[in-house]
Design a protein around this motif. Structure first.
Motif, PDB file in Angstrom:
ATOM      1  N   MET A  14      -9.278  -4.444-112.629  1.00 45.59           N
ATOM      2  CA  MET A  14      -8.031  -4.883-111.996  1.00 45.59           C
ATOM      3  C   MET A  14      -7.061  -5.478-113.009  1.00 45.59           C
ATOM      4  O   MET A  14      -5.873  -5.156-113.003  1.00 45.59           O
ATOM      5  CB  MET A  14      -8.320  -5.905-110.892  1.00 45.59           C
ATOM      6  N   ASP A  33      -8.895 -12.070-122.106  1.00 42.10           N
ATOM      7  CA  ASP A  33     -10.264 -11.905-121.605  1.00 42.10           C
ATOM      8  C   ASP A  33     -11.186 -12.695-122.527  1.00 42.10           C
ATOM      9  O   ASP A  33     -10.897 -12.838-123.713  1.00 42.10           O
ATOM     10  CB  ASP A  33     -10.664 -10.418-121.604  1.00 42.10           C
ATOM     11  N   GLU A  93     -15.445 -11.963-109.123  1.00 44.99           N
ATOM     12  CA  GLU A  93     -15.403 -12.604-107.794  1.00 44.99           C
ATOM     13  C   GLU A  93     -16.537 -13.634-107.663  1.00 44.99           C
ATOM     14  O   GLU A  93     -17.544 -13.399-106.997  1.00 44.99           O
ATOM     15  CB  GLU A  93     -15.526 -11.497-106.739  1.00 44.99           C
ATOM     16  N   LYS A  98     -13.954 -19.020-110.646  1.00 47.00           N
ATOM     17  CA  LYS A  98     -12.528 -19.124-110.291  1.00 47.00           C
ATOM     18  C   LYS A  98     -12.097 -20.602-110.336  1.00 47.00           C
ATOM     19  O   LYS A  98     -11.008 -20.912-110.807  1.00 47.00           O
ATOM     20  CB  LYS A  98     -12.266 -18.575-108.880  1.00 47.00           C
ATOM     21  N   ASN A 118      -6.211 -12.720-107.759  1.00 45.99           N
ATOM     22  CA  ASN A 118      -6.385 -11.380-107.183  1.00 45.99           C
ATOM     23  C   ASN A 118      -7.686 -11.306-106.366  1.00 45.99           C
ATOM     24  O   ASN A 118      -8.198 -10.216-106.106  1.00 45.99           O
ATOM     25  CB  ASN A 118      -6.412 -10.358-108.331  1.00 45.99           C
ATOM     26  N   SER A 120     -10.527 -10.797-103.726  1.00 49.56           N
ATOM     27  CA  SER A 120     -10.575  -9.921-102.551  1.00 49.56           C
ATOM     28  C   SER A 120     -10.995 -10.705-101.317  1.00 49.56           C
ATOM     29  O   SER A 120     -10.690 -10.286-100.205  1.00 49.56           O
ATOM     30  CB  SER A 120     -11.593  -8.801-102.719  1.00 49.56           C
TER      31      SER A 120
HETATM   32  N1  LIG Z   1     -12.355  -3.671-108.217  1.00 44.28           N
HETATM   33  C1  LIG Z   1     -11.585  -3.621-107.154  1.00 44.28           C
HETATM   34  O1  LIG Z   1     -11.422  -2.551-106.513  1.00 44.28           O
HETATM   35  C2  LIG Z   1     -10.835  -4.853-106.684  1.00 44.28           C
HETATM   36  C3  LIG Z   1      -9.760  -4.703-105.799  1.00 44.28           C
HETATM   37  C4  LIG Z   1      -9.016  -5.834-105.422  1.00 44.28           C
HETATM   38  C5  LIG Z   1      -9.375  -7.082-105.924  1.00 44.28           C
HETATM   39  N2  LIG Z   1     -10.448  -7.215-106.774  1.00 44.28           N
HETATM   40  C6  LIG Z   1     -10.762  -8.554-107.295  1.00 44.28           C
HETATM   41  O2  LIG Z   1     -10.252  -8.648-108.619  1.00 44.28           O
HETATM   42  C7  LIG Z   1     -11.065  -9.547-109.392  1.00 44.28           C
HETATM   43  C8  LIG Z   1     -11.529  -8.841-110.646  1.00 44.28           C
HETATM   44  O3  LIG Z   1     -12.292  -7.706-110.286  1.00 44.28           O
HETATM   45  P1  LIG Z   1     -12.559  -6.493-111.280  1.00 44.28           P
HETATM   46  O4  LIG Z   1     -13.105  -5.401-110.450  1.00 44.28           O
HETATM   47  O5  LIG Z   1     -11.379  -6.264-112.151  1.00 44.28           O
HETATM   48  O6  LIG Z   1     -13.745  -7.135-112.184  1.00 44.28           O
HETATM   49  P2  LIG Z   1     -14.267  -6.657-113.622  1.00 44.28           P
HETATM   50  O7  LIG Z   1     -15.684  -7.122-113.699  1.00 44.28           O
HETATM   51  O8  LIG Z   1     -13.944  -5.221-113.866  1.00 44.28           O
HETATM   52  O9  LIG Z   1     -13.376  -7.516-114.655  1.00 44.28           O
HETATM   53  C9  LIG Z   1     -13.469  -8.896-114.812  1.00 44.28           C
HETATM   54  C10 LIG Z   1     -13.082  -9.241-116.256  1.00 44.28           C
HETATM   55  O10 LIG Z   1     -13.001 -10.664-116.365  1.00 44.28           O
HETATM   56  C11 LIG Z   1     -13.541 -11.050-117.624  1.00 44.28           C
HETATM   57  N3  LIG Z   1     -13.921 -12.455-117.551  1.00 44.28           N
HETATM   58  C12 LIG Z   1     -15.097 -13.009-117.126  1.00 44.28           C
HETATM   59  N4  LIG Z   1     -15.028 -14.352-117.232  1.00 44.28           N
HETATM   60  C13 LIG Z   1     -13.792 -14.656-117.713  1.00 44.28           C
HETATM   61  C14 LIG Z   1     -13.130 -15.872-118.035  1.00 44.28           C
HETATM   62  N5  LIG Z   1     -13.718 -17.053-117.859  1.00 44.28           N
HETATM   63  N6  LIG Z   1     -11.874 -15.798-118.550  1.00 44.28           N
HETATM   64  C15 LIG Z   1     -11.277 -14.608-118.742  1.00 44.28           C
HETATM   65  N7  LIG Z   1     -11.843 -13.422-118.444  1.00 44.28           N
HETATM   66  C16 LIG Z   1     -13.091 -13.455-117.946  1.00 44.28           C
HETATM   67  C17 LIG Z   1     -14.695 -10.092-117.860  1.00 44.28           C
HETATM   68  O11 LIG Z   1     -15.009 -10.011-119.246  1.00 44.28           O
HETATM   69  C18 LIG Z   1     -14.120  -8.786-117.302  1.00 44.28           C
HETATM   70  O12 LIG Z   1     -13.452  -8.035-118.317  1.00 44.28           O
HETATM   71  C19 LIG Z   1     -12.176 -10.021-108.451  1.00 44.28           C
HETATM   72  O13 LIG Z   1     -11.812 -11.244-107.867  1.00 44.28           O
HETATM   73  C20 LIG Z   1     -12.234  -8.908-107.416  1.00 44.28           C
HETATM   74  O14 LIG Z   1     -12.752  -9.345-106.169  1.00 44.28           O
HETATM   75  C21 LIG Z   1     -11.170  -6.123-107.179  1.00 44.28           C
END
Ligand SMILES: NC(=O)c1ccc[n+]([C@@H]2O[C@H](COP(=O)([O-])OP(=O)(O)OC[C@H]3O[C@@H](n4cnc5c(N)ncnc54)[C@H](O)[C@@H]3O)[C@@H](O)[C@H]2O)c1
Length: 286
Positions: A14, A33, A93, A98, A118, A120
């Motif tokens: 995302m 990140d 998530e 968070k 962001n 969910s």
């Molecule tokens: N994947 C989806 O379809 C989707 C859709 C809508 C919302 N979301 C929400 O978006 C958020 C992210 O989901 P995603 O699928 O991108 O996850 P992801 O696992 O692909 O990415 C998360 C990233 O955050 C990084 N990270 C971890 N700890 C961190 C920190 N302390 N500081 C900075 N970066 C850090 C990780 O290294 C990773 O690159 C979640 O809350 C999820 O619920 C996901």
């Protein structure tokens, strides 16, 4: 306060899509990140998405190059936060993560800066309570893949101010997105309706009303859904869908009780494409 610089925290599926839309929308975009390799991968994806945008005629080669110029990878969260006019968080998530992230952002960001999440499904009100600016905390729910999906659900927590909602609408608009505003509640608008359609489809399959293929075909050809509910749940993951329904059932009531057949499929390990088998069989491969 001018809105020029956006910090995106977390560069996974995302975060990298959000950074793409922010940079393409004209914002200086700082992408942070904790994992250096995730940041590297995100930049590769964003370059590819920009090339794809050019070939789809969404932006010119010069605009894509300018977007890339505006994108700044930043391994230090403090540095990203200090420069941002608006922050969008997309870390995994996990509530504890968070809360820590928002407490740190709150310490480092100047006071008027809006902190958007962001998430969910986690409580934005609870996330906001980790800061001293709950009025400036808001949900900004993007859809995957962000470069192609038009909508952002703007989610108001208990104390989110009208001014914060207005700024968030402006940021989304400049990112080329349409918005809807919804009060915090399980599933917001989209996941709530989607989970109910998916659950109803499982109830129908369980009752033997029609085959999975015919239920999918009916929704695609009769109701113009781009995918059938079973094709979709196989893609999303049956375990993920079950978790969403369980959360809605706990917080919204009986109407949202997960269909017993869905529960059974998850118990059997039929989790969807990723497991090689869900409602449909993918021959053991995802
Ligand atoms: N994947 C989806 O379809 C989707 C859709 C809508 C919302 N979301 C929400 O978006 C958020 C992210 O989901 P995603 O699928 O991108 O996850 P992801 O696992 O692909 O990415 C998360 C990233 O955050 C990084 N990270 C971890 N700890 C961190 C920190 N302390 N500081 C900075 N970066 C850090 C990780 O290294 C990773 O690159 C979640 O809350 C999820 O619920 C996901």
């Amino acid at each position: 306060m001018p809105l020029e610089t956006i910090a995106v925290i977390g560069s996974g599926i995302m975060g990298r899509g959000i950074a793409y839309a922010a940079a393409a929308g004209g914002f200086r975009t700082i992408l942070h990140d904790v994992a250096a390799d995730a940041l590297e991968r995100a930049l590769t994806h964003i370059r590819r998405d920009l090339d794809e945008g050019v070939s789809r005629g969404k932006l010119t080669a010069a605009e894509a190059a300018a977007a890339l110029e505006r994108l700044v990878p930043e391994p230090e969260m403090g540095a990203a936060a200090a420069e941002a006019d608006f922050v969008i968080e997309a870390v995994p998530e996990d509530m504890a993560l968070k809360l820590r992230t928002f407490a740190r952002l709150d310490e480092r960001c100047p006071e008027p800066v809006v902190l958007a999440t962001n998430t969910s499904g986690l409580s934005i009100t609870e996330i906001a309570a980790a800061t001293r600016r709950p009025g400036r905390v808001v949900g900004m729910h993007f859809f995957n893949p962000v470069p192609r999906m038009k909508l952002v659900e703007i989610v108001k927590a208990l104390d989110t101010s009208a001014d914060t909602v207005g700024l968030t609408q402006e940021v989304a608009r400049r990112m080329g997105k349409e918005t809807v505003v919804v009060r915090e509640s399980a599933g917001f608008i989209t996941s709530r309706v989607n989970a109910m359609i998916g659950n109803e489809a499982f109830l129908m399959l369980q009752e033997g009303l029609a085959s999975a293929e015919d239920i999918d075909k009916a929704l695609k050809l009769g109701l113009n859904h781009p995918m059938g509910p079973f094709e979709l749940v196989d893609l999303v993951g049956l375990d993920t869908r079950l978790a969403v329904l369980e959360h809605m059932h706990r917080s919204l009531g009986e109407k949202y009780r997960p269909a017993p057949l869905l529960v059974q499929y998850v118990k059997a390990g039929r989790l969807g494409r990723k497991a090689g088998r869900g409602v449909y069989d993918y021959g053991g491969r995802g």
